[in-house]
Design a protein around this motif. Structure first.
Motif, PDB file in Angstrom:
ATOM      1  N   VAL A  78       3.994   3.248  15.980  1.00  0.00           N
ATOM      2  CA  VAL A  78       2.854   2.605  15.330  1.00  0.00           C
ATOM      3  C   VAL A  78       3.247   1.157  15.056  1.00  0.00           C
ATOM      4  CG1 VAL A  78       1.339   2.570  13.308  1.00  0.00           C
ATOM      5  CG2 VAL A  78       2.084   4.768  14.255  1.00  0.00           C
ATOM      6  N   VAL A  79       2.354   0.222  15.354  1.00  0.00           N
ATOM      7  CA  VAL A  79       2.598  -1.187  15.066  1.00  0.00           C
ATOM      8  C   VAL A  79       1.455  -1.694  14.193  1.00  0.00           C
ATOM      9  CG1 VAL A  79       3.025  -3.481  16.012  1.00  0.00           C
ATOM     10  CG2 VAL A  79       3.677  -1.451  17.347  1.00  0.00           C
ATOM     11  N   ASN A  80       1.750  -1.982  12.938  1.00  0.00           N
ATOM     12  CA  ASN A  80       0.725  -2.484  12.030  1.00  0.00           C
ATOM     13  C   ASN A  80       0.775  -4.016  12.017  1.00  0.00           C
ATOM     14  OD1 ASN A  80      -1.153  -2.952  10.043  1.00  0.00           O
ATOM     15  ND2 ASN A  80      -0.295  -1.476   8.581  1.00  0.00           N
ATOM     16  N   LEU A  81      -0.261  -4.636  12.595  1.00  0.00           N
ATOM     17  CA  LEU A  81      -0.313  -6.101  12.717  1.00  0.00           C
ATOM     18  C   LEU A  81      -0.949  -6.702  11.459  1.00  0.00           C
ATOM     19  CD1 LEU A  81      -1.733  -6.087  16.371  1.00  0.00           C
ATOM     20  CD2 LEU A  81       0.660  -6.498  15.719  1.00  0.00           C
ATOM     21  N   GLY A  82      -0.280  -7.657  10.842  1.00  0.00           N
ATOM     22  CA  GLY A  82      -0.795  -8.210   9.578  1.00  0.00           C
ATOM     23  C   GLY A  82      -0.801  -7.144   8.497  1.00  0.00           C
ATOM     24  N   ALA A  83       0.313  -6.418   8.390  1.00  0.00           N
ATOM     25  CA  ALA A  83       0.382  -5.235   7.518  1.00  0.00           C
ATOM     26  C   ALA A  83       0.307  -5.571   6.038  1.00  0.00           C
ATOM     27  CB  ALA A  83       1.670  -4.467   7.792  1.00  0.00           C
ATOM     28  N   GLY A  84       0.675  -6.794   5.663  1.00  0.00           N
ATOM     29  CA  GLY A  84       0.686  -7.138   4.238  1.00  0.00           C
ATOM     30  C   GLY A  84       1.565  -6.176   3.468  1.00  0.00           C
ATOM     31  N   LEU A  85       1.053  -5.662   2.357  1.00  0.00           N
ATOM     32  CA  LEU A  85       1.828  -4.757   1.509  1.00  0.00           C
ATOM     33  C   LEU A  85       1.411  -3.301   1.730  1.00  0.00           C
ATOM     34  CD1 LEU A  85       1.710  -6.990  -1.713  1.00  0.00           C
ATOM     35  CD2 LEU A  85       3.502  -6.903   0.042  1.00  0.00           C
ATOM     36  N   ASP A  86       0.884  -3.035   2.914  1.00  0.00           N
ATOM     37  CA  ASP A  86       0.396  -1.696   3.256  1.00  0.00           C
ATOM     38  C   ASP A  86       1.464  -0.608   3.044  1.00  0.00           C
ATOM     39  OD1 ASP A  86      -1.870  -0.182   4.850  1.00  0.00           O
ATOM     40  OD2 ASP A  86       0.028   0.451   5.740  1.00  0.00           O
ATOM     41  N   THR A  87       1.001   0.586   2.647  1.00  0.00           N
ATOM     42  CA  THR A  87       1.929   1.678   2.314  1.00  0.00           C
ATOM     43  C   THR A  87       1.869   2.866   3.278  1.00  0.00           C
ATOM     44  OG1 THR A  87       0.229   2.601   0.868  1.00  0.00           O
ATOM     45  CG2 THR A  87       1.855   1.173  -0.183  1.00  0.00           C
ATOM     46  N   THR A  88       1.229   2.681   4.425  1.00  0.00           N
ATOM     47  CA  THR A  88       1.034   3.816   5.339  1.00  0.00           C
ATOM     48  C   THR A  88       2.347   4.500   5.729  1.00  0.00           C
ATOM     49  OG1 THR A  88      -0.975   2.805   6.199  1.00  0.00           O
ATOM     50  CG2 THR A  88       0.023   4.511   7.559  1.00  0.00           C
ATOM     51  N   PHE A  89       3.411   3.709   5.949  1.00  0.00           N
ATOM     52  CA  PHE A  89       4.682   4.328   6.335  1.00  0.00           C
ATOM     53  C   PHE A  89       5.091   5.424   5.348  1.00  0.00           C
ATOM     54  CE2 PHE A  89       9.240   4.675   5.576  1.00  0.00           C
ATOM     55  CZ  PHE A  89       9.628   5.227   6.777  1.00  0.00           C
ATOM     56  N   TRP A  90       4.982   5.140   4.053  1.00  0.00           N
ATOM     57  CA  TRP A  90       5.430   6.103   3.030  1.00  0.00           C
ATOM     58  C   TRP A  90       4.528   7.327   2.993  1.00  0.00           C
ATOM     59  CZ3 TRP A  90       5.994   0.876   2.695  1.00  0.00           C
ATOM     60  CH2 TRP A  90       7.304   0.409   2.484  1.00  0.00           C
ATOM     61  N   ARG A  91       3.237   7.124   3.254  1.00  0.00           N
ATOM     62  CA  ARG A  91       2.322   8.272   3.324  1.00  0.00           C
ATOM     63  C   ARG A  91       2.727   9.200   4.475  1.00  0.00           C
ATOM     64  NH1 ARG A  91      -2.206  10.014   6.155  1.00  0.00           N
ATOM     65  NH2 ARG A  91      -2.467   8.113   7.382  1.00  0.00           N
ATOM     66  N   LEU A  92       2.990   8.613   5.637  1.00  0.00           N
ATOM     67  CA  LEU A  92       3.327   9.433   6.802  1.00  0.00           C
ATOM     68  C   LEU A  92       4.639  10.177   6.579  1.00  0.00           C
ATOM     69  CD1 LEU A  92       2.267   7.038   9.727  1.00  0.00           C
ATOM     70  CD2 LEU A  92       0.910   8.784   8.552  1.00  0.00           C
ATOM     71  N   THR A 120      14.438  -3.527  -4.235  1.00  0.00           N
ATOM     72  CA  THR A 120      14.651  -3.373  -5.671  1.00  0.00           C
ATOM     73  C   THR A 120      14.002  -2.103  -6.240  1.00  0.00           C
ATOM     74  OG1 THR A 120      12.740  -4.828  -6.036  1.00  0.00           O
ATOM     75  CG2 THR A 120      14.912  -5.847  -6.115  1.00  0.00           C
ATOM     76  N   LYS A 121      13.281  -1.328  -5.399  1.00  0.00           N
ATOM     77  CA  LYS A 121      12.611  -0.144  -5.939  1.00  0.00           C
ATOM     78  C   LYS A 121      12.999   1.120  -5.169  1.00  0.00           C
ATOM     79  CE  LYS A 121       9.294  -3.059  -7.915  1.00  0.00           C
ATOM     80  NZ  LYS A 121       8.630  -4.245  -7.432  1.00  0.00           N
ATOM     81  N   PRO A 122      13.836   1.959  -5.772  1.00  0.00           N
ATOM     82  CA  PRO A 122      14.314   3.165  -5.086  1.00  0.00           C
ATOM     83  C   PRO A 122      13.211   4.050  -4.494  1.00  0.00           C
ATOM     84  CG  PRO A 122      15.543   2.804  -7.103  1.00  0.00           C
ATOM     85  CD  PRO A 122      14.442   1.791  -7.103  1.00  0.00           C
ATOM     86  N   PRO A 123      12.042   4.232  -5.144  1.00  0.00           N
ATOM     87  CA  PRO A 123      11.023   5.074  -4.496  1.00  0.00           C
ATOM     88  C   PRO A 123      10.570   4.505  -3.147  1.00  0.00           C
ATOM     89  CG  PRO A 123      10.486   4.746  -6.807  1.00  0.00           C
ATOM     90  CD  PRO A 123      11.611   3.808  -6.505  1.00  0.00           C
TER      91      PRO A 123
END
Ligand code: SAM
Length: 318
Positions: A78-92, A120-123
């Motif tokens: 998956v390649v997220n273009l202009g991903a910004g602060l998107d969290t999809t990786f963690w959902r998947l 800086t954020k372990p989660p």
């Protein structure tokens, strides 16, 4: 320079998207356990129609993303273009439907901020470490690389540099690859976004591209949306591609994509699972349904498939 100011205003839009997603999730529109680590404050109240609009955007994108992952049995990228602060990786990762590798691209300045949050954020960092085989993640200020997830600082308007960086991070053009762009192409000229879409089609034999952005911008409501963004000096260079669903499709068709669909968000919203829509419509009272309809009519999801291996993917809305 003017163009630096314009790019800076475009970069600032990633905070808008994440702040709105943070607010809607705090109300229970959908669950996102990780957005809180990128946007600490819940922030000021957003109108119910905005929250419903974001709900449709996230649910619609996720339906198509998940269908691709299912179809390819996660043997894909998956390649997220202009991903910004998107969290999809963690959902998947949480849902156990991770692709072979998840790539994100954004301006180096945004990438540096995202990496700082992750470090800086372990989660945020734990899932990367868990899916990584060696002890240390490859990290510098403007990029992060691990076995399953990487973030690359690059300008999407500079294709030779983008290609070189994706190669450096071991993208495999032979794997089925899903490209995402959520409110990104509108900030590039019609020529620049066409070139990007062409490059993907030329480089990846089996691919899908999902684009979410404004559409039908040539009426009064669209003009107001444009003025609001321009007031913040955002350069909506691609707004001329946003004229209609047909022009959205044409960008892909003329670049050699084989099958292309485009639906406005009013239509998407109406085909989302009824029970869940009924649930979220009980969360907040909306007295002007017309406002929601107008808003939804001015955004669309367009998805295109290119498939030499006959993946037979037709999305999940039909
Ligand atoms: N896709 C994310 C989402 O929906 O939550 C962020 C959307 S935000 C409205 C647009 C993002 O695209 C910003 O993070 C911005 O920095 C990025 N972007 C716009 N033009 C870009 C370009 N030419 N190169 C790299 N990133 C770009």
């Amino acid at each position: 320079t003017d163009s630096d100011t314009a790019d800076e205003a475009v970069r600032a839009t990633c905070d808008d998207a994440s702040t709105c997603k943070r607010f809607a999730t705090s109300k229970g529109y959908w669950t996102d356990l990780h957005v809180q680590y990128f946007v600490r404050q819940i922030g000021e109240r957003k109108a119910p129609e905005i929250n419903r609009g974001y709900y449709g955007r996230v649910r619609g994108m996720n339906l198509l993303i998940d269908a691709f992952l299912k179809k390819t049995q996660c043997d894909c990228q998956v390649v997220n273009l202009g991903a910004g602060l998107d969290t999809t990786f963690w959902r998947l990762k949480d849902e156990n439907i991770m692709p072979k590798k998840f790539f994100e691209v954004d301006f180096p300045m945004i990438v540096a901020r995202k990496i700082h949050h992750i470090k800086t954020k372990p989660p945020l960092s734990k899932p990367l470490i868990e899916t990584h085989s060696t002890d240390s993640l490859r990290l510098d200020g403007h990029s992060l690389d691990s076995d399953r997830y990487c973030i690359i600082g690059a300008d999407l308007r500079d294709l030779p540099a983008l290609e070189e960086k994706l190669k450096k991070f071991q993208i495999n053009p032979e794997l089925p690859t899903l490209f995402l762009s959520e409110c990104v192409l509108v900030y590039m000229t019609a020529e620049q976004s066409s070139k990007l879409v062409n490059w993907v089609a030329d480089t990846f034999p089996v691919a899908m591209f999902i684009n979410y952005e404004q559409v039908n911008m040539n009426d009064r409501f669209g003009q107001i949306m444009i003025e609001n963004l321009q007031r913040r000096q955002c350069n909506l260079a691609g707004v001329d591609v946003c004229q209609s669903l047909d022009s959205q499709k044409e960008r892909f068709l003329s670049a050699g994509w084989e099958s292309v669909n485009a639906l406005d968000m009013m239509t998407v919203y109406s085909v989302l699972p009824r029970e869940d829509v009924a649930r979220i419509e009980r969360l907040e009272f909306l007295d002007e349904r017309e406002l929601l309809q107008q808003l939804l009519q001015h955004y669309c999801i367009c998805w295109a498939v290119k498939d030499k291996l006959s993946l037979e993917f037709h999305g999940s809305f039909d």
